[in-house]
Design a protein around this motif. Structure first.
Motif, PDB file in Angstrom:
ATOM      1  N   UNK A 179       0.987  -1.284  -0.272  1.00 47.72           N
ATOM      2  CA  UNK A 179       0.038   0.184  -0.044  1.00 47.72           C
ATOM      3  C   UNK A 179       0.742   1.371  -0.107  1.00 47.72           C
ATOM      4  N   UNK A 180       1.993   1.332   0.869  1.00 45.41           N
ATOM      5  CA  UNK A 180       2.872   2.480   0.699  1.00 45.41           C
ATOM      6  C   UNK A 180       3.580   2.783  -0.373  1.00 45.41           C
ATOM      7  N   UNK A 181       3.707   1.683  -1.314  1.00 47.80           N
ATOM      8  CA  UNK A 181       4.459   1.839  -2.566  1.00 47.80           C
ATOM      9  C   UNK A 181       3.599   2.664  -3.644  1.00 47.80           C
ATOM     10  N   UNK A 182       2.402   2.851  -3.412  1.00 51.12           N
ATOM     11  CA  UNK A 182       1.533   3.778  -4.113  1.00 51.12           C
ATOM     12  C   UNK A 182       1.984   5.354  -3.663  1.00 51.12           C
TER      13      UNK A 182
ATOM     14  N   UNK B 247       6.537   0.336  -9.996  1.00 53.77           N
ATOM     15  CA  UNK B 247       7.479   0.033  -8.881  1.00 53.77           C
ATOM     16  C   UNK B 247       7.780  -1.294  -8.564  1.00 53.77           C
ATOM     17  N   UNK B 248       6.749  -2.419  -8.544  1.00 57.65           N
ATOM     18  CA  UNK B 248       6.627  -3.581  -8.231  1.00 57.65           C
ATOM     19  C   UNK B 248       7.589  -4.453  -9.182  1.00 57.65           C
ATOM     20  N   UNK B 249       7.573  -3.982 -10.376  1.00 56.97           N
ATOM     21  CA  UNK B 249       8.467  -4.681 -11.499  1.00 56.97           C
ATOM     22  C   UNK B 249      10.022  -4.090 -11.207  1.00 56.97           C
ATOM     23  N   UNK B 250      10.343  -2.999 -10.788  1.00 55.67           N
ATOM     24  CA  UNK B 250      11.470  -2.474 -10.517  1.00 55.67           C
ATOM     25  C   UNK B 250      12.225  -3.293  -9.120  1.00 55.67           C
ATOM     26  N   UNK B 251      11.178  -3.721  -8.451  1.00 53.76           N
ATOM     27  CA  UNK B 251      11.689  -4.371  -6.991  1.00 53.76           C
ATOM     28  C   UNK B 251      11.914  -5.782  -7.472  1.00 53.76           C
TER      29      UNK B 251
END
Length: 294
Positions: free
Chosen positions: A11-14, A54-58
């Protein structure tokens, strides 16, 4: 990591704040591979473009970190298992790749070759047996139609498609030969990669101080054609390359894997994927700076 904690971090990634993203991503990256399925599921369930990006980058950073760790462990263990080195390189692109699966395929090929061998065969005759099984029975070949295809350099792709580049074909050939008791090792040439069949019982004439001798060379990319020292000299002269001793003798597994990574970098550069080029440069730096043995 507990489900509630993971959900809170996602949730914080948003949050559009770059510092928040940096802090959260570092925590997720530290958790490593166990989070990959959860991150992939979170990506699928989201319609938020920023979150997906951002998930892709992680995920990318986790896979790169895992590849770095795998290669470091391989080097620290002595880099004695060439197949493991090739699999570690491939696992960056194919993180679910399992050593046992590739090992099993190679052992099946080895068994077919072994059935055709006997103690009375000369070194050259043994190589002809390998060539027959590998290139005629199993139909392995160099990919001359699409030389710069990145999959030419992954061991699992070679097993699946039967097509590959000079280095990965040489790795397969060398691994098979060594499992059958033949001293066949890689030779790192500029613009090429071959194999050398060592003569462990004779000192090379006129080469004092070097305790290694080569009976002949093998080119797996050209269906295992056998070459002599003169052909190597001619190749160097035709390409305007200065003769160096290391171009005529077996190299270390470290050097072989370095050449495999360099081949991947060139392929990704040719198709314009500079991110992959930079990632593999990171892996190349790890291998090139380490001192390992064959």
């Amino acid at each position: 990591m507990r489900p509630k904690e993971f959900a809170a971090l996602i949730a914080l990634l948003e949050d559009p704040d770059a510092e928040v993203f940096s802090s959260i991503s570092n925590k997720l990256i530290t958790e490593g591979l166990p989070l990959v399925p959860l991150l992939e599921k979170a990506w699928e369930q989201s319609s938020n473009g920023l979150l997906q990006e951002r998930i892709e980058e992680i995920l990318h950073q986790i896979q790169l970190q895992n590849a770095k760790e795998n290669l470091s462990v391989w080097l620290e263990s002595g880099a004695s298992n060439l197949l493991e080195g090739a699999i570690n390189v491939a696992k960056y692109q194919f993180p679910d790749l399992e050593y046992e699966v590739i090992d099993s395929h190679i052992n099946k090929i080895k068994q077919k070759i072994w059935l055709e061998l006997n103690e009375s065969l000369t070194a050259l005759e043994k190589v002809k047996v390998i060539n027959h099984i590998l290139f005629e029975v199993y139909k392995f070949s160099g990919n001359t139609d699409n030389f710069f295809e990145p999959n030419n350099h992954y061991i699992n792709s070679l097993i699946d498609t039967k097509k590959g580049g000079p280095v990965i074909l040489s790795i397969l050939y060398s691994v098979l030969a060594q499992r059958l008791g033949m001293p066949i090792f890689g030779v790192s040439l500029p613009k090429n990669f071959l194999l050398a069949y060592e003569d462990r019982y004779h000192q090379p004439l006129g080469d004092k101080g070097n305790d290694r001798s080569v009976l002949f060379y093998v080119n797996p990319f050209n269906r295992g054609v056998v070459l002599g020292k003169k052909e190597i000299e001619q190749f160097l002269e035709q390409n305007g390359i200065e003769h160096k001793k290391e171009y005529f003798y077996p190299c270390s597994n470290r050097t072989t894997i370095s050449q495999l990574i360099a081949s991947l970098m060139l392929s990704y550069q040719k198709i314009g994927n500079m991110r992959k080029v930079n990632d593999y440069r990171v892996l190349l730096d790890i291998v090139a700076e380490s001192k390992s043995i064959r």
